[in-house]
Design a protein around this motif. Structure first.
Motif, short mmCIF file in Angstrom:
data_model
loop_
_atom_site.label_atom_id
_atom_site.label_comp_id
_atom_site.label_asym_id
_atom_site.label_seq_id
_atom_site.Cartn_x
_atom_site.Cartn_y
_atom_site.Cartn_z
N ASP A 29 -5.46 3.27 1.37
CA ASP A 29 -5.11 1.85 1.39
C ASP A 29 -6.32 0.99 1.78
O ASP A 29 -6.55 -0.09 1.20
CB ASP A 29 -3.97 1.60 2.38
N LYS A 30 -7.10 1.46 2.73
CA LYS A 30 -8.29 0.72 3.14
C LYS A 30 -9.29 0.61 2.00
O LYS A 30 -9.90 -0.44 1.78
CB LYS A 30 -8.93 1.39 4.36
N PHE A 52 -16.06 0.82 1.35
CA PHE A 52 -15.60 1.98 2.13
C PHE A 52 -15.96 3.27 1.39
O PHE A 52 -15.50 3.50 0.27
CB PHE A 52 -14.09 1.87 2.34
N GLY A 102 0.79 -1.22 0.00
CA GLY A 102 0.00 0.00 0.00
C GLY A 102 0.83 1.27 0.00
O GLY A 102 2.06 1.26 0.09
N ASP A 150 -11.24 -2.58 0.37
CA ASP A 150 -12.63 -2.63 0.82
C ASP A 150 -13.49 -1.80 -0.11
O ASP A 150 -13.52 -0.56 -0.04
CB ASP A 150 -12.72 -2.10 2.26
N GLU A 170 -3.62 5.95 4.85
CA GLU A 170 -4.25 4.77 5.45
C GLU A 170 -5.67 4.58 4.92
O GLU A 170 -6.11 3.45 4.64
CB GLU A 170 -4.28 4.89 6.98
N GLU A 171 -6.40 5.69 4.77
CA GLU A 171 -7.77 5.61 4.26
C GLU A 171 -7.78 5.15 2.80
O GLU A 171 -8.66 4.38 2.39
CB GLU A 171 -8.45 6.96 4.41
#
Length: 881
Positions: A725-726, A733, A471, A730, A722-723
């Motif tokens: 990568d999430k 998201f 990521g 997902d 981080e968001e």
């Protein structure tokens, strides 16, 4: 025809001022003869009857009421026509004039400028463009004309529920004069001004104006407004409001503010019978806003905040996007040598000594005032920033008012401080600084090997790209680690060698009034090896690979066409540009494509993804009168070396009385020759890291836009890594739920007209006291000399380095960063608000041999087009016209 003109205006197809004025005048003229509908004719007849039978004196005020006229973001106040004292027989003409003013050239210029502020997105090539490509968007599309009963005022004016001069939410400001309020608005009189503290219920300031005339209604047939000269000298200088009237007015303003829930600007009037009339209320759109959690309630003890980003490594007044902020905090760790991804000096908590707001970083000075006086702060800030020093020394900066009575936060303990000191490799940086002081030439050679190794690792990381299973966040960590050895070397050299040497020179430069001052000026510049100077030399040479006639084909706003032409030549679909230019263009982007405007902002475009940005810099370095920065730099280097040699010869001649002086001079000279050029290196290396990471982020953003996870280019910068990568693992998201509120906060910050250095928790912007020197003549601004010389020219006040600029003008800006450097080839002098001798603008001015003055409130006291003389020897600016 009129419809076509209007469409062209809205689309931004008319860019030349003269053509714009002609089109607007044509539309205004047509408004006076447009046929009325049956319903409009009926409404005018009914209104005429009401004016004749129900309005006092049978007179009306005809005013505009555009949908967006007085919103919270924009205000067209004063741009649309207002007709006063209108009789029933003149109503139709008055209504037409009001409506025609919708097409005034000022309205379109304002709409265009307002739409340009903060409402940009990146196009497919990475360039930031206006969402309607330079058009105005019909923000004032809905337009009505209001017919109101005319008030025959004996005293009138405007009142603000918050102080528009300093944004203080607890101060009410009233401007007042005799007669109708139009005298206050149009500036035909110098109105009385009252500043009233709404909390203490006391007058803060009252200034009686010179009221030599008053405008009153013509009560004879036909109506209108007449101007009456005030012959009575005593009345001219008397208060236009009594104490009782002022207090009554303040109560009314507070009631209106409470009803709307936001700061309000009102127009008011007192009649012959002493009746207070509320004429109009609208939001104040020019106030500076802090985050809600930084505000204290009215009457509570105020907190004083210092904007950390203006004079720090960021050196910018641009608000941070969310991703900018998170990465900048990690970059701060690198600059301190902290190898801990979870640690941050800044948290989103205003009760801490240092904290993150939505779009800026602040220091809570109220905590530090517990043990530091304002006098101490003013003295220590002098070298870093004379403007900040003047703020600390001002009457506004009252330690008693701002000193915190709260306990230190529980996180700020001696134990935590010692833990932090162990995290920072101070000992290692100190040893590095000692190496650079003891043997600068050898230390330089060792450092260059470290840089070469780090840049090779960074290049390999760039070619490898992001590993999908790791990521973006992990990629950013690895990129930062690539440059950490170089930056540690640089920070050690800066903290423990460069700063001490430079501060010693600058102190002598400022305090020595003899001819030796010029020698120390020479020693403060001309440092060979500076990578920033190399970039600007390359920009100049690249700019001059194109003939002047090619540059003349494109206006400032048409450079995107030249960018397309260059790309077509590179692709082979065109062949009308010199091969030498195309080769050097590609070479430049390969070497310096990471550079851009706000270098430490990942949201800020880079040359490699925004060629128009590079073309703007090139254009600023082309044409007659622009001197080669390589020649200028060579002259400054020779000048420095000559002074170094002269001072060494003098020291050798005095060695019997001052035996240690020659060795100290030799050591200092070695530092100047081999170490001082490193001062810009940490930021440039950090910019390279951000540039590589931006490439990867833009690639991911395209994927998310194609998948309808993000709406526009640039949205991704309102997320953190981080968001992102999430989101990549997902699909459920919801990214836009996070983006929207952060984008709104960012756009609000972009619309701010200034970026205060010191501001308190009631939004009061602290201002310096007026300077007082007996040796300067009237009409002269007093600042601080930061680079010697004198120059005369026209001022160009700028907020961004990519704005239009003409060769020979005097650059005036709040603060400059390395992105501004290409401008210095064409300027005649530099005027800054913020920054001392170590700030970028002062350093570059000395490198280019330009006079420079700082500590000038450029956006309030200077205007583009002013003719001034800048004296960098005395720190003064004489306004000639």
């Amino acid at each position: 025809s009129s419809s076509n003109d209007y469409t062209r205006l809205l689309n931004g197809d008319i860019t030349e001022t003269k053509e714009l004025e002609e089109a607007c005048q044509k539309l205004k003229s047509q408004c006076m003869t447009l046929p009325l509908t049956t319903s409009q004719q009926t409404a005018l007849k009914e209104l005429s009857n009401i004016i004749s039978t129900q309005f006092a004196h049978s007179l009306a005020a005809v005013r505009s009421s555009a949908i967006e006229e007085d919103g919270t973001d924009m205000s067209y106040a004063g741009m649309f026509e207002t007709e006063l004292g209108v009789s029933s027989r003149n109503l139709e003409v008055a209504v037409r004039r009001c409506f025609a003013s919708k097409f005034d050239v000022r309205v379109f210029l304002y709409m265009r400028a307002s739409h340009d502020d903060g409402e940009t997105e990146e196009d497919g090539d990475g360039d930031q463009k206006n969402q309607n490509h330079g058009g105005t968007s019909d923000k004032a599309g809905g337009f009505a004309v209001v017919v109101m009963e005319m008030v025959d005022a004996i005293t009138a004016g405007v009142a603000f529920s918050a102080n528009p001069l300093n944004s203080d939410r607890d101060e009410c400001v009233v401007d007042s004069s005799y007669g109708l309020g139009v005298s206050v608005v149009d500036g035909s009189v110098t109105a009385d001004r009252y500043v009233y503290d709404k909390v203490t219920k006391k007058m803060v300031q009252q200034i009686v104006g010179s009221k030599t005339e008053e405008k009153r209604l013509c009560l004879v047939e036909g109506g209108g407004v007449q101007t009456i000269t005030i012959e009575d000298v005593a009345r001219q200088s008397a208060h236009s409001l009594s104490k009782e009237q002022l207090e009554e007015l303040v109560k009314l303003v507070e009631a209106v503010e409470h009803a709307y829930g936001i700061p309000i600007d009102v127009e008011w009037a007192y009649t012959e019978s002493n009746q207070l009339m509320l004429l109009q209320a609208r939001p104040i759109t020019t106030l500076f806003c802090l985050d809600d959690n930084m505000m204290t309630a009215a009457g509570e003890r105020r907190i004083l905040y210092y904007d950390f980003n203006i004079a720090s490594e960021a050196t910018t007044t641009t608000p941070f996007a969310h991703m900018d902020m998170t990465l900048y905090c990690r970059m701060a760790n690198v600059f301190m040598g902290i190898n801990d991804e979870d640690f941050s000096m800044f948290k989103k908590e205003p009760n801490l000594p240092m904290f993150n707001a939505e779009t800026r970083q602040y220091v809570n000075l109220s905590f530090f005032f517990k043990f530091m006086s304002t006098e101490y702060c003013a003295k220590e800030a002098m070298v870093l920033d004379p403007y900040l020093s003047s703020l600390f020394a001002s009457n506004d900066c009252d330690r008693k008012r701002y000193r915190s009575k709260k306990k230190w936060p529980k996180e700020c303990t001696a134990r935590n401080f010692l833990w932090l000191m162990r995290k920072i490799p101070i000992k290692k940086m100190y040893k590095t600084g000692k190496r650079f002081k003891k043997n600068p030439e050898k230390a330089k050679e060792e450092y260059l090997k470290v840089v070469e190794n780090d840049m090779a690792k960074l290049k390999a990381m760039q070619q490898r790209g992001v590993k999908r299973d790791e990521g973006l966040k992990q990629f950013s960590v690895e990129l930062l680690h690539c440059c950490m050895p170089s930056i540690l070397e640089e920070m050690g050299a800066i903290y423990f060698s460069i700063l001490g040497t430079f501060n010693s020179l600058d102190k002598k430069r400022r305090n020595d009034k003899s001819e030796l001052s010029a020698e120390y000026d020479a020693l403060c510049g001309g440092y060979a090896g500076d990578e920033l100077m190399k970039i600007n030399i390359d920009i100049y040479h690249l700019a001059n690979k194109l003939d002047a006639n090619i540059w003349e084909q494109y206006d400032h706003d048409e450079l995107y066409q030249l960018a397309d032409r260059i790309q077509q030549n590179i692709d082979g679909t065109l062949s009308d540009l010199p091969n030498e230019f195309l080769t050097e263009w590609s070479s430049f982007l390969d070497k310096h494509g990471y550079d851009g405007e706000d270098q430490l902002f990942i949201s800020s475009p880079r040359y490699q993804d925004s060629p128009v940005l590079l073309l703007t810099r090139l254009r600023q370095n082309s044409g007659i009168g622009i001197k080669d920065p390589a020649d200028i730099h060579h002259e400054q280097v020779l000048k420095r070396r000559q002074v170094m040699n002269q001072q060494l010869e003098t020291a050798l001649a005095q060695r019997f009385t001052r035996p240690f002086r020659p060795s100290r001079i030799r050591q200092r000279n070695a530092v100047l020759e081999h170490t001082m050029w490193i001062r810009n290196a940490p930021k440039l290396h950090a910019a390279k890291v951000i540039g590589v990471l931006r490439e990867a982020v833009l690639h991911v953003e395209k994927e998310l836009i194609d998948a309808n996870r993000l709406a526009h280019r640039g949205d991704i910068f309102h997320l953190d890594l981080e968001e992102v990568d999430k989101a990549l693992v997902d699909d459920t998201f919801d990214l836009m739920q996070l983006v929207r509120p952060r984008m709104m906060a960012h756009q609000r910050a972009l619309k701010a007209t200034e970026c205060p250095l010191l501001i308190d928790s009631r939004c009061r912007i602290l201002r310096p006291d007026p300077p007082n020197r007996d040796d300067v003549e009237e009409g002269t601004l007093i600042g601080t000399a930061v680079s010697p010389g004198t120059a005369m020219g026209r001022v160009r006040v700028m907020r961004s380095p990519d704005e239009r600029f003409e060769s020979g003008e005097i650059l005036a800006a709040t603060v400059t960063s390395p992105a501004w450097t290409p401008l210095f080839s064409g300027v005649s002098a530099v005027v800054l608000q913020i920054g001392g001798a170590l700030q970028h603008g002062a350093l570059c001015a000395r490198e280019y041999g330009l006079p420079a003055v700082s500590n000038i409130d450029v956006h309030n006291v200077l205007k583009t087009g002013m003719l001034v003389e800048v004296n960098g020897n005395t720190g003064t600016i004489k306004i000639i016209e």
